[in-house]
Write a protein that holds these residues in place. Sequence first.
Motif, PDB file in Angstrom:
ATOM      1  N   PRO A   1      65.024  49.398  38.249  1.00 11.64           N
ATOM      2  CA  PRO A   1      64.719  50.105  37.073  1.00 11.64           C
ATOM      3  C   PRO A   1      64.081  51.515  36.860  1.00 11.64           C
ATOM      4  O   PRO A   1      64.446  52.264  36.030  1.00 11.64           O
ATOM      5  CB  PRO A   1      63.913  49.067  36.130  1.00 11.64           C
ATOM      6  CG  PRO A   1      64.135  47.741  37.099  1.00 11.64           C
ATOM      7  CD  PRO A   1      64.395  48.011  38.426  1.00 11.64           C
ATOM      8  N   LEU A   2      63.228  51.730  37.988  1.00 11.37           N
ATOM      9  CA  LEU A   2      62.652  53.092  37.789  1.00 11.37           C
ATOM     10  C   LEU A   2      63.769  54.175  38.175  1.00 11.37           C
ATOM     11  O   LEU A   2      63.321  55.443  38.105  1.00 11.37           O
ATOM     12  CB  LEU A   2      61.676  52.934  39.414  1.00 11.37           C
ATOM     13  CG  LEU A   2      60.218  52.409  38.979  1.00 11.37           C
ATOM     14  CD1 LEU A   2      59.766  52.035  40.252  1.00 11.37           C
ATOM     15  CD2 LEU A   2      59.655  53.005  38.005  1.00 11.37           C
ATOM     16  N   ASN A   3      64.853  53.935  38.688  1.00  7.73           N
ATOM     17  CA  ASN A   3      65.805  54.865  39.137  1.00  7.73           C
ATOM     18  C   ASN A   3      66.757  55.255  38.187  1.00  7.73           C
ATOM     19  O   ASN A   3      67.527  55.976  38.068  1.00  7.73           O
ATOM     20  CB  ASN A   3      66.735  54.560  40.236  1.00  7.73           C
ATOM     21  CG  ASN A   3      66.031  54.695  41.627  1.00  7.73           C
ATOM     22  OD1 ASN A   3      64.656  54.905  41.668  1.00  7.73           O
ATOM     23  ND2 ASN A   3      66.490  54.774  42.657  1.00  7.73           N
ATOM     24  N   ILE A   4      66.709  54.411  36.833  1.00  6.15           N
ATOM     25  CA  ILE A   4      67.541  54.672  35.558  1.00  6.15           C
ATOM     26  C   ILE A   4      66.619  55.120  34.676  1.00  6.15           C
ATOM     27  O   ILE A   4      65.655  54.491  34.220  1.00  6.15           O
ATOM     28  CB  ILE A   4      68.296  53.300  35.225  1.00  6.15           C
ATOM     29  CG1 ILE A   4      69.006  52.862  36.339  1.00  6.15           C
ATOM     30  CG2 ILE A   4      68.793  53.679  33.918  1.00  6.15           C
ATOM     31  CD1 ILE A   4      69.565  51.586  35.972  1.00  6.15           C
ATOM     32  N   ILE A   5      66.586  56.625  34.222  1.00  2.53           N
ATOM     33  CA  ILE A   5      65.831  57.057  33.168  1.00  2.53           C
ATOM     34  C   ILE A   5      65.974  56.498  31.706  1.00  2.53           C
ATOM     35  O   ILE A   5      67.331  56.478  31.276  1.00  2.53           O
ATOM     36  CB  ILE A   5      66.479  58.674  33.099  1.00  2.53           C
ATOM     37  CG1 ILE A   5      66.069  59.450  34.568  1.00  2.53           C
ATOM     38  CG2 ILE A   5      65.298  59.403  32.309  1.00  2.53           C
ATOM     39  CD1 ILE A   5      64.859  59.322  35.283  1.00  2.53           C
ATOM     40  N   PRO A   6      65.092  56.217  31.043  1.00  5.19           N
ATOM     41  CA  PRO A   6      65.200  55.584  29.708  1.00  5.19           C
ATOM     42  C   PRO A   6      65.910  56.454  28.849  1.00  5.19           C
ATOM     43  O   PRO A   6      65.643  57.630  29.009  1.00  5.19           O
ATOM     44  CB  PRO A   6      63.744  54.946  29.580  1.00  5.19           C
ATOM     45  CG  PRO A   6      63.053  55.028  30.583  1.00  5.19           C
ATOM     46  CD  PRO A   6      63.713  55.887  31.787  1.00  5.19           C
ATOM     47  N   ALA A   7      66.593  56.052  27.903  1.00 11.62           N
ATOM     48  CA  ALA A   7      67.274  57.128  27.080  1.00 11.62           C
ATOM     49  C   ALA A   7      66.441  57.831  26.375  1.00 11.62           C
ATOM     50  O   ALA A   7      66.370  58.988  26.092  1.00 11.62           O
ATOM     51  CB  ALA A   7      68.117  56.415  26.117  1.00 11.62           C
ATOM     52  N   GLN A   8      64.972  57.331  25.922  1.00 11.71           N
ATOM     53  CA  GLN A   8      64.128  58.020  25.385  1.00 11.71           C
ATOM     54  C   GLN A   8      63.349  59.168  26.016  1.00 11.71           C
ATOM     55  O   GLN A   8      62.824  60.144  25.640  1.00 11.71           O
ATOM     56  CB  GLN A   8      63.102  57.135  24.674  1.00 11.71           C
ATOM     57  CG  GLN A   8      62.149  56.505  25.591  1.00 11.71           C
ATOM     58  CD  GLN A   8      62.546  55.165  26.168  1.00 11.71           C
ATOM     59  OE1 GLN A   8      63.685  55.022  25.884  1.00 11.71           O
ATOM     60  NE2 GLN A   8      61.837  54.269  26.400  1.00 11.71           N
ATOM     61  N   ASP A   9      63.643  58.975  27.459  1.00 13.21           N
ATOM     62  CA  ASP A   9      62.877  59.710  28.497  1.00 13.21           C
ATOM     63  C   ASP A   9      63.810  61.097  28.927  1.00 13.21           C
ATOM     64  O   ASP A   9      63.467  61.715  29.879  1.00 13.21           O
ATOM     65  CB  ASP A   9      62.247  59.380  29.560  1.00 13.21           C
ATOM     66  CG  ASP A   9      61.100  58.468  29.109  1.00 13.21           C
ATOM     67  OD1 ASP A   9      60.445  59.010  27.732  1.00 13.21           O
ATOM     68  OD2 ASP A   9      60.494  57.390  29.660  1.00 13.21           O
ATOM     69  N   MET A  10      65.103  61.001  28.308  1.00 14.92           N
ATOM     70  CA  MET A  10      66.101  62.109  29.134  1.00 14.92           C
ATOM     71  C   MET A  10      65.737  63.257  28.637  1.00 14.92           C
ATOM     72  O   MET A  10      65.257  63.849  27.535  1.00 14.92           O
ATOM     73  CB  MET A  10      67.618  61.595  28.524  1.00 14.92           C
ATOM     74  CG  MET A  10      68.122  60.346  29.066  1.00 14.92           C
ATOM     75  SD  MET A  10      69.674  60.031  28.588  1.00 14.92           S
ATOM     76  CE  MET A  10      70.358  58.690  29.322  1.00 14.92           C
TER      77      MET A  10
ATOM     78  N   SER B   1      70.064  67.230  33.820  1.00 14.51           N
ATOM     79  CA  SER B   1      69.493  66.032  33.413  1.00 14.51           C
ATOM     80  C   SER B   1      69.800  64.880  34.263  1.00 14.51           C
ATOM     81  O   SER B   1      70.897  64.719  34.475  1.00 14.51           O
ATOM     82  CB  SER B   1      70.007  65.753  31.878  1.00 14.51           C
ATOM     83  OG  SER B   1      69.515  66.951  30.916  1.00 14.51           O
ATOM     84  N   THR B   2      68.819  64.427  34.808  1.00 11.35           N
ATOM     85  CA  THR B   2      69.015  63.487  35.860  1.00 11.35           C
ATOM     86  C   THR B   2      69.235  62.125  35.088  1.00 11.35           C
ATOM     87  O   THR B   2      68.123  61.681  34.089  1.00 11.35           O
ATOM     88  CB  THR B   2      67.957  63.314  36.700  1.00 11.35           C
ATOM     89  OG1 THR B   2      67.681  64.498  37.622  1.00 11.35           O
ATOM     90  CG2 THR B   2      68.046  62.044  37.830  1.00 11.35           C
ATOM     91  N   LEU B   3      70.102  61.206  35.107  1.00 10.20           N
ATOM     92  CA  LEU B   3      70.517  60.081  34.580  1.00 10.20           C
ATOM     93  C   LEU B   3      70.166  58.617  35.319  1.00 10.20           C
ATOM     94  O   LEU B   3      69.881  57.837  34.983  1.00 10.20           O
ATOM     95  CB  LEU B   3      71.956  59.927  34.166  1.00 10.20           C
ATOM     96  CG  LEU B   3      72.514  61.212  33.423  1.00 10.20           C
ATOM     97  CD1 LEU B   3      73.935  60.917  32.869  1.00 10.20           C
ATOM     98  CD2 LEU B   3      71.528  61.386  31.963  1.00 10.20           C
ATOM     99  N   CYS B   4      70.426  58.748  36.524  1.00 10.59           N
ATOM    100  CA  CYS B   4      70.263  57.568  37.530  1.00 10.59           C
ATOM    101  C   CYS B   4      70.222  57.949  39.184  1.00 10.59           C
ATOM    102  O   CYS B   4      70.863  58.973  39.327  1.00 10.59           O
ATOM    103  CB  CYS B   4      71.419  56.538  37.114  1.00 10.59           C
ATOM    104  SG  CYS B   4      71.316  55.185  38.409  1.00 10.59           S
ATOM    105  N   ARG B   5      69.633  57.286  39.893  1.00 11.68           N
ATOM    106  CA  ARG B   5      69.707  57.635  41.159  1.00 11.68           C
ATOM    107  C   ARG B   5      69.973  56.326  42.018  1.00 11.68           C
ATOM    108  O   ARG B   5      69.538  55.270  41.470  1.00 11.68           O
ATOM    109  CB  ARG B   5      68.125  57.778  41.666  1.00 11.68           C
ATOM    110  CG  ARG B   5      67.806  59.293  41.433  1.00 11.68           C
ATOM    111  CD  ARG B   5      66.177  59.523  41.869  1.00 11.68           C
ATOM    112  NE  ARG B   5      65.990  60.882  41.628  1.00 11.68           N
ATOM    113  CZ  ARG B   5      66.007  61.796  42.361  1.00 11.68           C
ATOM    114  NH1 ARG B   5      66.786  61.690  43.606  1.00 11.68           N
ATOM    115  NH2 ARG B   5      65.835  63.141  41.851  1.00 11.68           N
ATOM    116  N   LEU B   6      70.974  56.285  42.961  1.00 11.70           N
ATOM    117  CA  LEU B   6      71.521  55.325  43.623  1.00 11.70           C
ATOM    118  C   LEU B   6      70.833  55.147  45.034  1.00 11.70           C
ATOM    119  O   LEU B   6      71.018  56.047  45.691  1.00 11.70           O
ATOM    120  CB  LEU B   6      72.811  55.293  43.992  1.00 11.70           C
ATOM    121  CG  LEU B   6      73.798  55.511  42.682  1.00 11.70           C
ATOM    122  CD1 LEU B   6      75.362  55.270  43.226  1.00 11.70           C
ATOM    123  CD2 LEU B   6      73.733  54.207  41.734  1.00 11.70           C
ATOM    124  N   PRO B   7      70.131  54.145  45.302  1.00 10.47           N
ATOM    125  CA  PRO B   7      69.404  54.039  46.893  1.00 10.47           C
ATOM    126  C   PRO B   7      70.451  53.600  47.706  1.00 10.47           C
ATOM    127  O   PRO B   7      70.821  52.323  48.316  1.00 10.47           O
ATOM    128  CB  PRO B   7      68.485  52.869  46.508  1.00 10.47           C
ATOM    129  CG  PRO B   7      69.137  52.044  45.525  1.00 10.47           C
ATOM    130  CD  PRO B   7      69.830  52.587  44.552  1.00 10.47           C
TER     131      PRO B   7
END
Length: 466
Positions: free
Chosen positions: A179-188, A334-340
């Motif tokens: 969940p830490l790697n997926i930016i919440p919509a309100q924090d984009m 704008s960062t949206l998500c990070r894949l490990p």
Amino acid sequence: MSSPDKNGGSNTVSDGDSAGRINNAAVFFPVASTLALSALFYYANRYRRSRWMSEEERAHGNETTHSVIDHFKSLILDPETTVEEANKRRTTSYYLKMRESHSQSLVLGVGPFSRLVELREREIGRVLHYWRKGNQSHRTIVVMCDKATRRLLADARRRILEPLQHSPDVHTTGVWIPPLNIIPAQDMHVTIALPWWWHTIRKDNDALTRNVAQRFKQTLLLEFHYSFEIELERIILLGGKVLVALWRCVGERTTESGCVVHDRHGEKADPMVRLREEIIRCFVTESPDQRRKPLTYQHRMYDGVNTKPTLERQHTIKGKTPGMGVSADGFIHSTLCRLPLECLSSNDVELDKVHRLCREASATLNGHRMVVSNYRFLETMGEGGESNPCYKPLYDETIDAPLQHTVGIDGDVTEGKSTQTHRQQMTIGPVRNFLGGTSGHSTDDSKEGNEKLHANVLTDLFQPPE
């Protein structure tokens, strides 16, 4: 055929058996060779698709023959660079990054399962490295995405990642995205600058944060950095790992017939490049009257206490600010998500569908605009991960861009044309169908936003800081 044995008897060897063995050998060796070569080719291709290109391979693979964009790669950006020139430089970089990301279309599975879980726990530890240290923070300047942009990017991210069928459970055997790697919509958000990178929190930390925020306010006001527009250019899986939305600037140009057009070919200075250059200059240089001193970690460490080091190096604010470091390509993202990638799944994961959906989302959403009219200055300890400074910040202040005004000969103050144009093109607030008019279906939220926009007056810009 017969042959005598030791006891005077005879051994009979069938000519058919000998021919059969020869035929079997003739069939076996080509088949075995084919299987071996096929296996070798399969694993070689699998390895090639799963690794990132080296610098030499990237340079060798560039399209230098019959290329429309090749000569834009060497364009140097400065505060006087126009919107058109800066966009050519940054979109060239975006295109090349997209090509490089497509070279990695396969993520290898990790086994055994115990090692996979161990790597995932290690990844969480890496993401929360600074937070777990408990004594470090960094300061950043961002622009928050408006409601329409957040909704648009969140929906695009959901559709792009849907083929992965990912799970937040660290013990899943499928694709894992914490969940830490997926930016919440309100924090984009869009990152503007990083004036102060990770450093140890000291007793004067609060005063330092306020000084840094005040320096940024001075930069906005004294250099007349008014609001401007950015436009969504594309969405890519950067490096096969980071899902980002990439932006370009919008500027004003005048056609031969005298019409004013706002698009990517603006004739005035690029506002994002100019803003970032001025922020860096105000933090790392001294003003001509010596009233403004440099405000960087290096200057604070050697200001009147120790001798300055003889080795000159690039300041962290310039190296860490997007688009201003080694690449200097005007990068807006704008960062949206990070894949490990090191612990994504126990099975091989194909990324071709993700890349295809990125291209489709880019074609669908290209041209969406957002107005940059206020900034958010944040100090964070990293509890929200490596890409979300908005989660539980130590310091949080919203700073409005100065409004452009015109003072008439009779002393009347009116808003500048550019500010009104930006408001007409905003993705939030009432829609203006006619000059000075609004649509009849505006919502209460848009009315409140409209009143807030007109809340500032000219005198508010010159009030001393609290």
